[in-house]
Design an enzyme around this catalytic site. Sequence first.
Site, PDB file in Angstrom:
ATOM      1  N   GLN A 115       0.827  -1.203   0.000  1.00  0.00           N
ATOM      2  CA  GLN A 115       0.000   0.000   0.000  1.00  0.00           C
ATOM      3  C   GLN A 115       0.866   1.260   0.000  1.00  0.00           C
ATOM      4  OE1 GLN A 115      -2.198  -0.756   3.609  1.00  0.00           O
ATOM      5  NE2 GLN A 115      -0.327  -1.284   4.692  1.00  0.00           N
ATOM      6  N   TYR A 165      -9.994   5.033  19.576  1.00  0.00           N
ATOM      7  CA  TYR A 165     -10.060   3.766  18.826  1.00  0.00           C
ATOM      8  C   TYR A 165      -9.252   2.672  19.533  1.00  0.00           C
ATOM      9  CZ  TYR A 165      -9.403   0.419  15.034  1.00  0.00           C
ATOM     10  OH  TYR A 165      -9.348  -0.739  14.288  1.00  0.00           O
ATOM     11  N   GLN A 166      -7.984   2.963  19.806  1.00  0.00           N
ATOM     12  CA  GLN A 166      -7.086   1.917  20.332  1.00  0.00           C
ATOM     13  C   GLN A 166      -7.542   1.437  21.708  1.00  0.00           C
ATOM     14  OE1 GLN A 166      -4.585   1.610  17.969  1.00  0.00           O
ATOM     15  NE2 GLN A 166      -3.493   3.548  17.737  1.00  0.00           N
ATOM     16  N   ASP A 221       1.215 -12.428   6.695  1.00  0.00           N
ATOM     17  CA  ASP A 221      -0.207 -12.417   6.394  1.00  0.00           C
ATOM     18  C   ASP A 221      -0.998 -12.979   7.587  1.00  0.00           C
ATOM     19  OD1 ASP A 221      -2.699 -12.635   5.247  1.00  0.00           O
ATOM     20  OD2 ASP A 221      -2.195 -14.418   4.074  1.00  0.00           O
ATOM     21  N   ASP A 237      -7.266  -5.435  14.274  1.00  0.00           N
ATOM     22  CA  ASP A 237      -7.182  -3.989  14.032  1.00  0.00           C
ATOM     23  C   ASP A 237      -6.835  -3.780  12.570  1.00  0.00           C
ATOM     24  OD1 ASP A 237      -6.801  -1.307  14.001  1.00  0.00           O
ATOM     25  OD2 ASP A 237      -4.918  -1.341  15.131  1.00  0.00           O
ATOM     26  N   SER A 238      -7.855  -3.853  11.743  1.00  0.00           N
ATOM     27  CA  SER A 238      -7.601  -3.836  10.304  1.00  0.00           C
ATOM     28  C   SER A 238      -7.922  -2.477   9.701  1.00  0.00           C
ATOM     29  CB  SER A 238      -8.473  -4.886   9.621  1.00  0.00           C
ATOM     30  OG  SER A 238      -9.822  -4.502   9.668  1.00  0.00           O
TER      31      SER A 238
HETATM   32  N1  SPM Z   1      -4.344   1.150  15.098  1.00  0.00           N
HETATM   33  C1  SPM Z   1      -5.086   2.011  14.286  1.00  0.00           C
HETATM   34  C2  SPM Z   1      -5.375   1.415  12.966  1.00  0.00           C
HETATM   35  C3  SPM Z   1      -6.724   1.810  12.488  1.00  0.00           C
HETATM   36  N2  SPM Z   1      -7.439   0.736  11.932  1.00  0.00           N
HETATM   37  C4  SPM Z   1      -8.767   1.055  11.485  1.00  0.00           C
HETATM   38  C5  SPM Z   1      -8.752   2.073  10.433  1.00  0.00           C
HETATM   39  C6  SPM Z   1     -10.079   2.291   9.787  1.00  0.00           C
HETATM   40  C7  SPM Z   1      -9.972   3.424   8.851  1.00  0.00           C
HETATM   41  N3  SPM Z   1     -11.153   3.623   8.092  1.00  0.00           N
HETATM   42  C8  SPM Z   1     -12.262   4.059   8.794  1.00  0.00           C
HETATM   43  C9  SPM Z   1     -13.444   4.000   7.926  1.00  0.00           C
HETATM   44  C10 SPM Z   1     -14.657   3.962   8.720  1.00  0.00           C
HETATM   45  N4  SPM Z   1     -15.734   3.530   7.963  1.00  0.00           N
END
Ligand code: SPM
Length: 340
Positions: free
Chosen positions: A80, A110-111, A186, A205-206
């Site tokens: 990427q 988020y984290q 992977d 955590d994708s």
């Molecule tokens: N450790 C942080 C990595 C963040 N992973 C998730 C990222 C998502 C980004 N897109 C958000 C779109 C929401 N619909």
Amino acid sequence: MAEEGVVVGSDLGVKRPRENEENGASSVVSTEAMDTETSTNNHMSSVIPGWFSEISPMWPGEAHSLKVEKILFQGKSDFQNVMVFQSSTYGKVLVLDGVIQLTERDECAYQEMITHLPLCSIPNPKKVLVIGGGDGGVLREVARHSSIEKIDICEIDQMVIDVSKQFFPEVAVGYDDPRVTLHVGDGVAFLKAVPEGTYDAVIVDSSDPIGPAQELFEKPFFESVAKALRPGGVVCTQAESIWLHMNIIEGIVENCRQIFKGSVNYAWTTVPTYPSGMIGFMLCSTEGPPVDFKHPVNPIDADGSQSKIKVPLKFYNSEIHSAAFCLPSFAKKVIESKAK
Ligand code: SPM
């Protein structure tokens, strides 16, 4: 006169992105007035006079923008495009394939949630696997739990790890914990090779399901996760926005309901720099000791005094844990109908 590193475009309108119809990949069409450096490198959705705008077919017709002070890094890995820029109001920003992954200002929301929602829902978690999460922020949060003995992480992209260590040391600090073992590769293949019942918790955590993370949203992957968990083990996976991706969420809920014989729940958090300002998580448990995700049984020490991670929690607490499972009516109706 532009400051060094500031990407300056002409005063332009931004056209809607063109979707690659074969694979759904994001393909941004800039206007003829797009800044040359930007369009040539294609490392960002669009930059209009000194601003980064996040444009994707995953959220058509809208684009959140951040003012760019300076581009700090642009590179292309095997997987990427990777970019880091200094924003004027959210600190440094990590962008993969034109999509914001974290900002210094709101990454905590988020984290902390993707980590403590699962780990505070089971007593005494010992072994945790993180899939993705190459920035190290989830590792930092897992490391707050003193019961944890082993933390495996499988991240596909070494460049994400390196860039995070260089530009986001307060996030990548998670790698410093001696309980962490890093596997670069992977995540799908890694999970397939995991002996049955290995982990108490798996955290996925994708990035979004366009690009390298696509398989992490598919049924075979969830089957591998379930197999890797012990009875009554838990998974928490990034599960997109109820405002934008109800179709994706419906699919995830359906798959998880078939695969995870314990509980299946959707929770959410606010992240101002993610599209729609929020993002959700799918939390599931395998058959075994019941898990009631809405009522945490393993509260985390709020001031972090029992943790080697010295930065205190900024977002998570037990009240917001329970509140995260309260859904707006439109989402509740759809998710509960699929979760039966
Ligand atoms: N450790 C942080 C990595 C963040 N992973 C998730 C990222 C998502 C980004 N897109 C958000 C779109 C929401 N619909």
